[in-house]
Design a protein around this motif. Structure first.
Motif, PDB file in Angstrom:
ATOM      1  N   THR A 220      17.792  -8.747  -2.114  1.00 53.71           N
ATOM      2  CA  THR A 220      18.484  -9.516  -1.085  1.00 53.71           C
ATOM      3  C   THR A 220      19.392  -8.601  -0.274  1.00 53.71           C
ATOM      4  O   THR A 220      20.123  -7.785  -0.835  1.00 53.71           O
ATOM      5  N   GLY A 221      19.339  -8.728   1.037  1.00 53.17           N
ATOM      6  CA  GLY A 221      20.109  -7.856   1.920  1.00 53.17           C
ATOM      7  C   GLY A 221      19.260  -6.801   2.595  1.00 53.17           C
ATOM      8  O   GLY A 221      19.677  -6.195   3.596  1.00 53.17           O
ATOM      9  N   ASP A 222      18.056  -6.555   2.039  1.00 56.51           N
ATOM     10  CA  ASP A 222      17.130  -5.619   2.689  1.00 56.51           C
ATOM     11  C   ASP A 222      16.634  -6.212   4.003  1.00 56.51           C
ATOM     12  O   ASP A 222      16.728  -7.422   4.232  1.00 56.51           O
ATOM     13  N   ARG A 223      16.069  -5.312   4.857  1.00 55.77           N
ATOM     14  CA  ARG A 223      15.483  -5.759   6.120  1.00 55.77           C
ATOM     15  C   ARG A 223      13.991  -5.445   6.125  1.00 55.77           C
ATOM     16  O   ARG A 223      13.582  -4.360   5.703  1.00 55.77           O
ATOM     17  N   VAL A 224      13.201  -6.415   6.583  1.00 54.75           N
ATOM     18  CA  VAL A 224      11.752  -6.202   6.708  1.00 54.75           C
ATOM     19  C   VAL A 224      11.496  -5.628   8.096  1.00 54.75           C
ATOM     20  O   VAL A 224      11.786  -6.260   9.114  1.00 54.75           O
ATOM     21  N   LEU A 225      10.915  -4.417   8.126  1.00 49.56           N
ATOM     22  CA  LEU A 225      10.656  -3.749   9.398  1.00 49.56           C
ATOM     23  C   LEU A 225       9.264  -4.058   9.939  1.00 49.56           C
ATOM     24  O   LEU A 225       9.079  -4.189  11.148  1.00 49.56           O
ATOM     25  N   SER A 226       8.299  -4.157   9.026  1.00 43.37           N
ATOM     26  CA  SER A 226       6.934  -4.483   9.455  1.00 43.37           C
ATOM     27  C   SER A 226       6.141  -5.006   8.279  1.00 43.37           C
ATOM     28  O   SER A 226       6.459  -4.737   7.115  1.00 43.37           O
ATOM     29  N   ILE A 227       5.099  -5.776   8.596  1.00 41.15           N
ATOM     30  CA  ILE A 227       4.181  -6.311   7.582  1.00 41.15           C
ATOM     31  C   ILE A 227       2.772  -6.006   8.067  1.00 41.15           C
ATOM     32  O   ILE A 227       2.325  -6.536   9.100  1.00 41.15           O
ATOM     33  N   THR A 247      -4.412 -13.439   6.510  1.00 41.98           N
ATOM     34  CA  THR A 247      -5.651 -14.106   6.918  1.00 41.98           C
ATOM     35  C   THR A 247      -6.857 -13.360   6.328  1.00 41.98           C
ATOM     36  O   THR A 247      -7.028 -12.159   6.561  1.00 41.98           O
ATOM     37  N   GLY A 248      -7.656 -14.069   5.549  1.00 42.39           N
ATOM     38  CA  GLY A 248      -8.873 -13.485   4.994  1.00 42.39           C
ATOM     39  C   GLY A 248      -8.705 -12.737   3.684  1.00 42.39           C
ATOM     40  O   GLY A 248      -9.699 -12.261   3.114  1.00 42.39           O
ATOM     41  N   ILE A 249      -7.479 -12.611   3.172  1.00 42.54           N
ATOM     42  CA  ILE A 249      -7.303 -11.903   1.899  1.00 42.54           C
ATOM     43  C   ILE A 249      -7.524 -12.861   0.736  1.00 42.54           C
ATOM     44  O   ILE A 249      -7.535 -14.091   0.904  1.00 42.54           O
ATOM     45  N   SER A 250      -7.650 -12.313  -0.458  1.00 39.14           N
ATOM     46  CA  SER A 250      -7.838 -13.102  -1.675  1.00 39.14           C
ATOM     47  C   SER A 250      -6.637 -12.914  -2.589  1.00 39.14           C
ATOM     48  O   SER A 250      -5.851 -11.960  -2.426  1.00 39.14           O
ATOM     49  N   THR A 251      -6.484 -13.815  -3.545  1.00 40.96           N
ATOM     50  CA  THR A 251      -5.387 -13.708  -4.501  1.00 40.96           C
ATOM     51  C   THR A 251      -5.467 -12.366  -5.227  1.00 40.96           C
ATOM     52  O   THR A 251      -6.515 -11.966  -5.720  1.00 40.96           O
ATOM     53  N   GLY A 252      -4.352 -11.649  -5.265  1.00 46.29           N
ATOM     54  CA  GLY A 252      -4.301 -10.346  -5.902  1.00 46.29           C
ATOM     55  C   GLY A 252      -4.400  -9.198  -4.933  1.00 46.29           C
ATOM     56  O   GLY A 252      -4.025  -8.059  -5.258  1.00 46.29           O
ATOM     57  N   ASP A 253      -4.906  -9.446  -3.726  1.00 49.35           N
ATOM     58  CA  ASP A 253      -4.964  -8.393  -2.715  1.00 49.35           C
ATOM     59  C   ASP A 253      -3.545  -8.021  -2.277  1.00 49.35           C
ATOM     60  O   ASP A 253      -2.641  -8.858  -2.250  1.00 49.35           O
ATOM     61  N   GLU A 254      -3.368  -6.733  -1.909  1.00 51.89           N
ATOM     62  CA  GLU A 254      -2.059  -6.253  -1.518  1.00 51.89           C
ATOM     63  C   GLU A 254      -1.991  -5.982  -0.016  1.00 51.89           C
ATOM     64  O   GLU A 254      -2.996  -5.639   0.607  1.00 51.89           O
ATOM     65  N   ILE A 255      -0.793  -6.168   0.517  1.00 53.04           N
ATOM     66  CA  ILE A 255      -0.529  -5.799   1.908  1.00 53.04           C
ATOM     67  C   ILE A 255       0.668  -4.844   1.906  1.00 53.04           C
ATOM     68  O   ILE A 255       1.448  -4.798   0.943  1.00 53.04           O
ATOM     69  N   THR A 256       0.835  -4.104   2.996  1.00 55.10           N
ATOM     70  CA  THR A 256       1.930  -3.137   3.090  1.00 55.10           C
ATOM     71  C   THR A 256       3.115  -3.762   3.820  1.00 55.10           C
ATOM     72  O   THR A 256       2.972  -4.322   4.910  1.00 55.10           O
ATOM     73  N   VAL A 257       4.276  -3.655   3.193  1.00 50.90           N
ATOM     74  CA  VAL A 257       5.510  -4.176   3.783  1.00 50.90           C
ATOM     75  C   VAL A 257       6.524  -3.036   3.853  1.00 50.90           C
ATOM     76  O   VAL A 257       6.885  -2.448   2.827  1.00 50.90           O
ATOM     77  N   ALA A 258       6.968  -2.720   5.074  1.00 51.50           N
ATOM     78  CA  ALA A 258       7.982  -1.677   5.265  1.00 51.50           C
ATOM     79  C   ALA A 258       9.357  -2.336   5.299  1.00 51.50           C
ATOM     80  O   ALA A 258       9.575  -3.293   6.051  1.00 51.50           O
ATOM     81  N   ILE A 259      10.276  -1.818   4.485  1.00 51.80           N
ATOM     82  CA  ILE A 259      11.619  -2.393   4.412  1.00 51.80           C
ATOM     83  C   ILE A 259      12.665  -1.311   4.612  1.00 51.80           C
ATOM     84  O   ILE A 259      12.403  -0.116   4.437  1.00 51.80           O
ATOM     85  N   GLN A 260      13.852  -1.772   4.974  1.00 53.13           N
ATOM     86  CA  GLN A 260      15.008  -0.882   5.048  1.00 53.13           C
ATOM     87  C   GLN A 260      16.034  -1.380   4.048  1.00 53.13           C
ATOM     88  O   GLN A 260      16.474  -2.526   4.120  1.00 53.13           O
ATOM     89  N   LYS A 261      16.408  -0.509   3.106  1.00 54.80           N
ATOM     90  CA  LYS A 261      17.353  -0.892   2.056  1.00 54.80           C
ATOM     91  C   LYS A 261      18.758  -1.010   2.630  1.00 54.80           C
ATOM     92  O   LYS A 261      19.038  -0.577   3.762  1.00 54.80           O
TER      93      LYS A 261
END
Length: 420
Positions: A220-227, A247-261
């Protein structure tokens, strides 16, 4: 058991706050409030103040009511031949009429009542020791009803109909107004309890425990820069990015999320969104604005949002009526029970929503509701003269009949949905 207690508390608070609005402004408008009752059913406590209002506590802890002179179904009816006893003052005026066998005054005068006028002439006639006598009744006399409740009589000058048009208007509006005030105050309290109000203009987040992003190491407090290469600068962009990235992914598939701490460092996380009700979620909520003014205004915004939701639902109900879109006491109990199981904040949220709902519904211009009375007040304001009391009574009775039939239908429909 917890659900029942929660239901009684919520229902009781909503009704008492509503009725207190009528009570307070009726007194300010010169209308005699004959009784302010907490609960329903048989009386277990009563006290009359110096202004003539009887404050009663009744055995069933279900809301309460206000009894104003000449308002609604407030009447004093004494059948011919009714045995009673009269208490006289030094001038021979009647100061108490006792119709109850529960309270006995040995110094009072026994009488069998033949006729009475407790509004205009202020006289009572009856048989005393085989002789017919007429007595003058004091303007501030009280009457002990058959159940033992002692209240003031209601002369015409202190009745609802004889208050100013503005006094009657604010008295009728005060009930819903109090519900709006209560709902808004509870929403403000919730915002302070939660530590702030959602900041949807920022990409700062709150991480839901056990959510997908929490499992990947976000805090909590982090910022999401991109998904998944979709840039994010606010909450609207974040939800859109999640929708497009999943869209089009299945359960267990991963996506990349860039965050700033919170310390300014940036990280790229591999996150497996969790699927619920056919949609994928990261497990985040908007960050919070924690300033005092932000919290205060946030409570008002939540109240306004709740009101607009309720109005929208009413429009939808009118355009396509269905009993399944309505809920009575059974549905309210179910909601109270569920809120009690979820915790105190859910109970407060339900109370705030129901309070706003009660205020808005009561403003619908249907006879017997406050909105119907307000409509009559506005008609009188335009006509520059009041409606006949008999006309207003008939209109109100029609409204009551409609509301009773609707309540029975809604309650029966709730029972069928819950138990069958």
């Amino acid at each position: 058991m917890l659900g029942i207690v929660t239901f009684i508390i919520i229902f009781g608070v909503l009704v008492l706050v509503h009725e207190f609005g009528h009570f307070y402004f009726a007194k300010k408008s010169g209308i005699l409030v004959r009784e302010f009752a907490i609960g329903m059913g048989p009386k277990i406590f009563s006290h009359i103040d110096k202004e003539g209002t009887a404050y009663t506590i009744r055995i069933l802890p279900l809301g309460g009511y206000v009894r104003m002179a000449g308002w609604g179904d407030d009447t004093t009816e004494i059948k011919t031949g009714t045995p009673a006893s009269l208490t006289l003052n030094a001038e021979g005026q009647v100061v108490r009429i006792n119709l109850s066998q529960k309270q006995v005054d040995m110094t009072s005068l026994p009488i069998n009542i033949l006729t009475y006028d407790l509004e205009d002439a202020l006289e009572i006639t009856g048989v005393v020791l085989d002789e017919t006598k007429t007595y003058s009744v004091n303007h501030d006399a009280t009457i002990i009803e058959e159940d033992g409740t002692e209240i003031r009589i209601a002369p015409l000058d202190v009745q609802y109909q004889n208050a100013s048009i503005w006094g009657r208007l604010i008295t009728n509006f005060a009930g819903p107004m109090n519900n709006f005030i209560l709902g808004t105050l509870v929403f403000i309290l919730l915002v302070f309890m939660q530590g702030g109000v959602a900041d949807e203009s920022s990409n700062q987040i709150q991480v839901v425990p056990n959510g997908a992003l929490a499992a990947a190491g976000a805090k909590t407090g982090d910022r999401v820069l991109s998904i998944a290469n979709h840039k994010v600068s606010n909450w609207a962009e974040l939800t859109k990015a999640v929708e497009e990235a999943t869209t089009g992914i299945s359960t267990g598939d991963e996506i990349t999320v860039a965050i700033q701490k919170t310390d300014g460092t940036k990280q790229s996380l591999k996150v497996a969104p969790k699927k619920q009700n056919g949609q994928f979620y990261l497990g985040v909520k908007p960050g919070l604005k924690t300033g005092f003014w932000d919290k205060l205004t946030g409570g008002f915004r939540y109240a306004w949002h709740a009101a607009t939701m309720i109005i929208s639902a009413l429009k939808n109900l009118i355009s396509s009526f269905s009993l399944n879109k309505l809920g009575g006491p059974v549905a309210m109990y179910q909601m109270s029970d569920q809120a009690a199981q979820n915790g105190f904040e859910d109970v407060l949220t339900l109370m705030a929503m129901l309070s706003m709902n009660l205020g808005i519904v009561n403003l619908i211009p249907i006879p017997a509701l406050d909105g119907g009375k307000i409509l009559i007040n506005l008609i009188e304001l335009v006509r520059r003269k009041p409606l006949k009391q008999e006309t207003e009574t008939y209109i109100t009775l029609v409204g009551v009949a409609i509301m009773v039939v609707l309540m029975i239908a809604v309650t029966w429909n709730d029972i069928l949905r819950v138990f069958f």
